[in-house]
Each structure stands twice: as C-alpha cells, then as structure tokens.
Write a protein that holds these residues in place. Structure first.
Motif, short mmCIF file in Angstrom:
data_model
loop_
_atom_site.label_atom_id
_atom_site.label_comp_id
_atom_site.label_asym_id
_atom_site.label_seq_id
_atom_site.Cartn_x
_atom_site.Cartn_y
_atom_site.Cartn_z
N THR A 254 0.95 -1.14 -0.08
CA THR A 254 -0.10 -0.03 -0.02
C THR A 254 0.87 1.25 0.13
N VAL A 376 -17.31 2.33 1.74
CA VAL A 376 -15.73 2.42 2.46
C VAL A 376 -14.82 2.85 1.34
N PRO A 379 -14.10 9.46 2.77
CA PRO A 379 -15.30 9.90 3.41
C PRO A 379 -16.51 9.96 2.32
N ASP A 401 -21.21 3.24 7.47
CA ASP A 401 -20.09 3.65 6.86
C ASP A 401 -18.90 3.39 7.64
N TRP A 404 -11.69 2.23 7.93
CA TRP A 404 -10.51 1.31 8.21
C TRP A 404 -9.57 1.47 7.12
N GLN A 405 -8.40 0.59 7.15
CA GLN A 405 -7.21 0.88 6.51
C GLN A 405 -6.72 -0.53 6.02
C1 WT7 Z 1 -7.82 5.10 3.96
C2 WT7 Z 1 -7.13 3.61 3.92
C3 WT7 Z 1 -10.08 0.10 4.19
C4 WT7 Z 1 -10.41 -0.13 3.25
C5 WT7 Z 1 -10.21 0.67 1.90
C6 WT7 Z 1 -9.41 1.72 1.84
C7 WT7 Z 1 -9.92 6.32 3.82
C8 WT7 Z 1 -11.29 4.39 4.15
C9 WT7 Z 1 -13.15 5.49 4.91
C10 WT7 Z 1 -14.48 6.13 5.40
C11 WT7 Z 1 -13.57 8.30 5.56
C12 WT7 Z 1 -12.22 6.17 4.77
C13 WT7 Z 1 -8.85 6.90 4.96
C14 WT7 Z 1 -8.32 5.61 5.35
N1 WT7 Z 1 -10.97 5.55 4.30
N2 WT7 Z 1 -12.53 4.07 4.72
N3 WT7 Z 1 -15.36 5.03 5.85
N4 WT7 Z 1 -14.61 7.37 5.76
N5 WT7 Z 1 -12.35 7.65 4.88
O1 WT7 Z 1 -8.11 1.08 2.45
O2 WT7 Z 1 -6.61 1.88 0.74
O3 WT7 Z 1 -5.65 1.34 2.90
O4 WT7 Z 1 -6.94 3.37 2.68
O5 WT7 Z 1 -9.05 5.29 3.35
O6 WT7 Z 1 -8.40 8.04 4.63
O7 WT7 Z 1 -6.92 6.00 5.97
P1 WT7 Z 1 -6.81 1.74 2.32
#
Ligand code: WT7
Length: 638
Positions: A254, A376, A379, A401, A404-405
């Motif tokens: 990532t 997901v 925002p 909503d 996570w990451q």
């Molecule tokens: C970043 C992580 C987790 C699976 C997909 C992305 C943003 C993720 C939300 C949400 C606001 C969100 C954050 C985070 N993010 N879900 N529901 N509301 N922001 O995974 O590629 O590792 O990215 O996605 O900024 O840090 P990822």
C-alpha cells in the motif's frame, strides 16, 4: 441465533464495548473460541506499541482455510460459498458450493506443492476477478505460502517493485482479464515485468480470455492443465499446513508518504478472528444471505470482505468481474436483482459516479432484496449518502459507513447496520476492542467535540499490522513513532456532541483517487522521469466523482506551448509506472516550486493555491524565493 458474538442492540453494544475495553484478553479469548484451531493459545495477546510489536493468540495453531471451508462441510456443504458474476452479462454465472470450493482449493494447494511451493514462500497473484483468484489465494493459505496480491490495474513496474521487495518466487496470473469493454493482457504485462526481475521460478497462468500469451517453456504453466494432472484423492486427503497464529498469512502493498509502497503484513490467527468478527457485526449478516462487496480482491476490502470474513462466517459471497458502468450504468442494480443480493458494500466514488446517470438506470429494478448497505474507502459526502439511502436502499436499509485501512485488516469504526445509530457522513463509533482518540499537534488527547485532530488508536487489536515486510523499523517509524504509545492512522477526524466520529480525510501526503490510495511521492517520481521535466510537486484537489484528483506543478526545461501534449505524456508515464488509476487532472507549468531554505517543498502552500484558497496561504516570508508564490497563483489552472 447462529453467530454467538453478533451484537443485537445498542444497549448490548455498549455493554460489550465496555467489557472489551476493560478486559480485552478475556473478550477476545471468548470470541476466538468459536473458531477451529489445531491448538489453542497459551496467552491471548502481548503488545508493545512503542516498538510496534503485537502478537495475538500466542502459541495457537490453525489453518485459516479450514475455518473458511472444511468447518462448513458438516452443515453447509451444498450451500453456495462463491457466486460469480461475469463481466459480460450474457456469459454464464458460476456458483461454487462450500464442498466444490473446498475441493478446488485442495487440488490447487496440492498442485502448488507438487511444483515446489512451500510454507513461507511468497507467491504474487496478479489476476482479474475470477473464481480462480479466490482459489489461488486460499490454496496458498492452505499450504502456508504467503500471498501477495497485486491489483490487476497496476503496471509492469509495480509488479517489479512488489516481486522484488517480497523476493517472491512464484506468480499466479491469467492470460488476460475482461473489464467492461476492454480486455487487458495480464500475462504480457507480467512478461514485461520479468525482464527486470529474476527471482521467479514458475508462473501459473489461468486461461480466461484465450488471448494466447507467450508461454516460456520450463517456466510458464497452464493452470488448468496442472490442475487436471493433480490427483484428486491425494489432494483431498492431504493435510492443511498447521500455521502458528503469528505466521504470515499475506502481504499487501500500500502507498504511504514515501515513493515506495510498503508491504503490509497480516498474520493467520488475529486477522481471521477480526475479519470474521467485524463482518458478522457490521453487516449483521444472517445465515443464507447474499453478500456483495464490489471491491477488487487486489485491495484489502476484497481480502477481508469478499474472501476471508464471509467465508469464515459460512456466508455466500458474490464477486463481480466487471465494472459498474458496463454494459450500462444499471449493472450493479441488475446484479442485485439477479442474485437477490441482501448486503451491498461499495465505495463513495462508485455511488457518486452512478448518481450522475440519474434515475434512468434504476427503471425496472426492484432492489427489494437489499437489507444493508455499506460504504468504504473515503469519506462519503452527505449528498451521496442520501442518494444511496433513498434511491438504492428505498429508505429501508441502514448504511454502514465503515472506516478502516489496509493496515488495520478489518473495519475499526462503523455503525453496526440497524443496531447502533447511524449519521450521514459519520463513521460513528468504534467496534468492540478499538480505542480511537484524537490528538492535537502536541500529542495531547482532545476531548471537546467539533475539534479536528489526528486520529490515533490507543491499543492493539487482533488484525493490527504486524510489520512492513522486510523492514520493521519502517513500520515503527511510519505508524508508531509520531505519537508514542499510539498507532497513527494518517487521517484527521472530529467528534460530534455524542462522540460520533467523522473522518475528514488524510493529513499526510497520501491521495485517495476514486478510493485508490496513491502517494504524492510515487506520482512525482514517475513524472520526474520525463526527459524535459526538472522537478514536480503534486497535490490533491477536490473532484466531484473521484473524491480527489491530481493537480501537478511541473518545472519544465524550456518554455513550451503544447500543454496538452505534455499532459498526455505525463499521464502515459504515470500509467506505465503506476497504472491507469494515476491520471492527472491539471498540470501547471511553473518556473520553480516554493521551498523552505532547507529545500523542502511547501506542499501546504501548493494545496491552498490548487484549491483557490489564496487568502489563507500563511507565512511565506521564510521561503527560499517568496516571489515564486505570486507567479504560481497567477498561473493557476481553474
Ligand atoms: C484510507 C485507507 C479500508 C479499505 C479501503 C481503503 C480512507 C477508508 C473510509 C471511510 C473516510 C475512509 C482513510 C483511510 N477511508 N474508509 N469510511 N470514511 N475515509 O483502504 O487503501 O488502506 O485506505 O482510506 O483515509 O486512511 P486503504
């Protein structure tokens, strides 16, 4: 009730949350009892946040695929495990029952073993969204090989970087992949990558598009031929590898704030428990329901909520090969009706893009099977939330909503669908076991509502990132060093008066383009490879569909007129180096970049200029060349 740990009411959530924080080991001990282990743990957890060390279910042994498959053969052998919707709606769908998926995984596992794949080997998987992708990843997990899935939209150079970093020895790919009206020649992209790496022993090629790729004798093997040669009986009687709970299950690369993606490592035991626990609670999955997560398995969302979470829970999981707008913008809704989907989990960017087509694509679609919606990746703005709720959920489905990451392995903040309160554009409350805090610049916890802070996590949870592959110090420095004793997420957030959390977005140099995570440094490195470009700086700008778009400030060798040609060339470079997801929206030619006296690019200023927020530039007097700011403001692309 079929999931003993499924929370049924808001009061129960409060009770369970309290318990989980008071005595986390006792809490997770009870949950983990509901999984199948070869040997139980002698200690639930051990964490040292400052060193970025955490272990869960210490001493336990298991194989995650027995939890995903074997365990369900007693009562769900004929239930559909994996439903597959092809890119072309005229092509036949595929359905694999738990017993069929189990058999395929066992044969593939044996086939890989016969070709010398062993426990601990790194296997890169670069495929389209077909059932063999799930079979391949589970086959790796069955024999203890570590899968590293590379999103099928990434470039040859991205494969090179990931294969090299993981020192992978095997690749599983497809001849090609269908995505909307395109067919992408995946094997030939792998071939291009292989000109630059030499650690690969064998490549297994699944036949999908029949595009007749080059097959290197002695190295490249057709998946179907090798599967046919594998003895079914011995495959079914072979034992699954007994893995330590802390053995690596997978690596997933990532982007961060440096130019080089990090290999996020997840382990077998904790990841399994948390992916399943969160799946069952957030989506409130009920036995027999059809769960449709529209993500690609090349991202963590697909790992946790198409594959591991649903299968560990004995669910029916639907995977879709294509894209939401092909053959038309009603495709998701057709799929929902055709398969009677109950849970739909998708991304704000998809919702916003489908919104632009209006109500036409929804004509004649019932969508009555839907019970729960999820969001997901970035925002979700209120307008998209409202449309999703009204037009898709018919005001009848809760929306989870989920924040996570990749690093967190599973959902940490979300309302539990229909069980805990929801609020448009708020991820609301933490799941049990999770302690989110907001810190200010000084690292102090913010307690007042409506104050923006850095979102951090105060403790560890079973699926927390264990390390970045091959470089633990990098993991420590990236996530655990900023605020001692906390995991730093890279996101900003605030709380409302009820303590509900709203994520405001990344506070670091990470962009979210259509939900895809890309580092500004990666983009700049690629742009700087252009022969006439001296240097560049990129920032994110708001984009009505993608969420964010890329605005690039480029220092060019000599005065040029053909800006569009340059933009094409730059996008071509980005596509080669990263993948087609990394396109610029705007390019501004500048004679220099605003830098501090020590040479650091002041991205904060560039971000403000790109957004047109020029009254708030702050102090620019400390810049090496303050005049450059004036020039950049004048040349701003609207
Ligand atoms: C970043 C992580 C987790 C699976 C997909 C992305 C943003 C993720 C939300 C949400 C606001 C969100 C954050 C985070 N993010 N879900 N529901 N509301 N922001 O995974 O590629 O590792 O990215 O996605 O900024 O840090 P990822």
């Amino acid at each position: 009730m079929s999931y003993p740990f499924q929370i049924q009411s808001y009061d129960q959530y409060k009770e369970v949350y309290f318990k989980s924080i008071n005595d986390p080991d006792q809490f997770w001990d009870e949950i983990a009892q509901h999984f199948s282990w070869h040997q139980k743990w002698n200690q639930v957890s051990e964490t040292d946040m400052e060193r970025a060390d955490s272990k869960w279910f210490i001493g336990a042994k298991l194989n995650i695929t027995e939890n995903c498959l074997d365990r369900h053969l007693i009562d769900k052998a004929d239930q559909i495990a994996l439903l597959w919707e092809p890119n072309d709606p005229k092509e036949a769908i595929r359905k694999l029952s738990y017993s069929e998926l189990h058999e395929q995984v066992c044969i593939a596992a044996q086939m890989l073993r016969n070709h010398g794949v062993k426990k601990g080997d790194r296997v890169c998987i670069y495929m389209g969204m077909i059932p063999e992708l799930v079979i391949a990843m589970l086959a790796c997990a069955r024999i203890g090989a570590i899968h590293s899935i590379i999103f099928g939209g990434f470039s040859a150079q991205s494969i090179v970087d990931r294969v090299f970093d993981a020192q992978a020895t095997f690749i599983i790919t497809c001849d090609g992949a269908f995505r909307g009206g395109k067919d992408i020649q995946l094997k030939s992209i792998v071939d291009e990558a292989l000109e630059r790496i030499d650690s690969i022993n064998k490549i297994f090629v699944v036949q999908r598009t029949n595009c007749k790729p080059h097959m290197e004798p002695g190295r490249d093997l057709w998946w179907h031929e090798e599967m046919d040669k594998t003895d079914r009986y011995s495959a079914l009687s072979a034992k699954a590898e007994s893995m330590d709970a802390e053995d690596m299950l997978f690596i997933l690369y990532t982007s961060g704030s440096t130019g080089k993606p990090k290999g996020v490592v997840h382990t077998c035991g904790g990841y399994m428990v948390y992916a399943s626990y969160s799946f069952v609670n957030v989506f409130q999955y009920k036995p027999g329901q059809i769960h449709f997560c529209t993500a690609d398995i090349g991202w963590i969302t697909g790992h946790s909520y198409i594959v591991y979470g649903p299968l560990c829970s004995g669910a029916t999981t639907l995977m879709f090969e294509g894209i939401p707008t092909w053959p038309d913008a009603g495709r998701f809704w057709d799929i929902v009706d055709r398969h009677q989907v109950n849970i739909l989990y998708t991304a704000p960017t998809a919702i916003r893009s489908l919104m632009t087509f209006g109500s036409e694509p929804l004509k004649g679609k019932s969508l009555a099977s839907l019970k729960v919606l999820g969001s997901v990746g970035e925002p979700i703005n209120e307008e998209a939330w409202e449309w999703y709720s009204k037009e898709i959920g018919k005001n009848n489905c809760p929306i989870a909503d989920t924040w996570w990451q990749t690093e967190t392995g599973g959902i940490l903040l979300s309302n539990l669908a229909g069980v805990t309160p929801q609020k448009a554009s708020y991820a609301t409350l933490p799941l049990p076991g999770i302690i989110p805090v907001l810190l200010n610049e000084k690292g102090e916890e913010i307690s007042s509502p409506h104050v923006n802070g850095y979102l951090c996590l105060k403790n560890s949870w079973p699926s927390m990132i264990r390390t970045t592959y091959g470089n633990h110090e990098r993991c420590r420095l990236t996530y655990f060093d900023q605020y001692k004793g906390y995991y730093f997420t890279g996101d900003g957030a605030f709380k409302d008066e009820n303590g509900f959390l709203r994520i405001s977005g990344r506070v670091d140099d990470v962009l979210k383009i259509s939900g895809h995570r890309i580092g500004t440094a990666e983009v700049e490195n690629a742009i700087n490879q252009h022969p006439n470009i001296i240097e560049s700086a990129v920032v994110g700008i708001p984009h009505s569909i993608k969420g964010q778009g890329i605005y690039a400030f480029v220092v060019h060798e000599q005065e040029i007129s053909g800006k569009t040609i340059l933009q094409d060339e730059i996008n071509e470079l980005l596509s080669e180096q990263i993948g087609p997801i990394a396109k610029t929206e705007k390019i501004q030619l500048v004679s220099g970049l605003p830098k501090t006296r020590s040479g650091k690019i002041m991205r904060r200023i560039l971000r403000k200029i790109a957004e047109g927020d020029i009254d708030q530039l702050g102090d620019t007097s400390t810049l090496l060349d303050p005049n450059i700011v004036e020039e950049i403001i004048k040349g701003r692309i609207h």
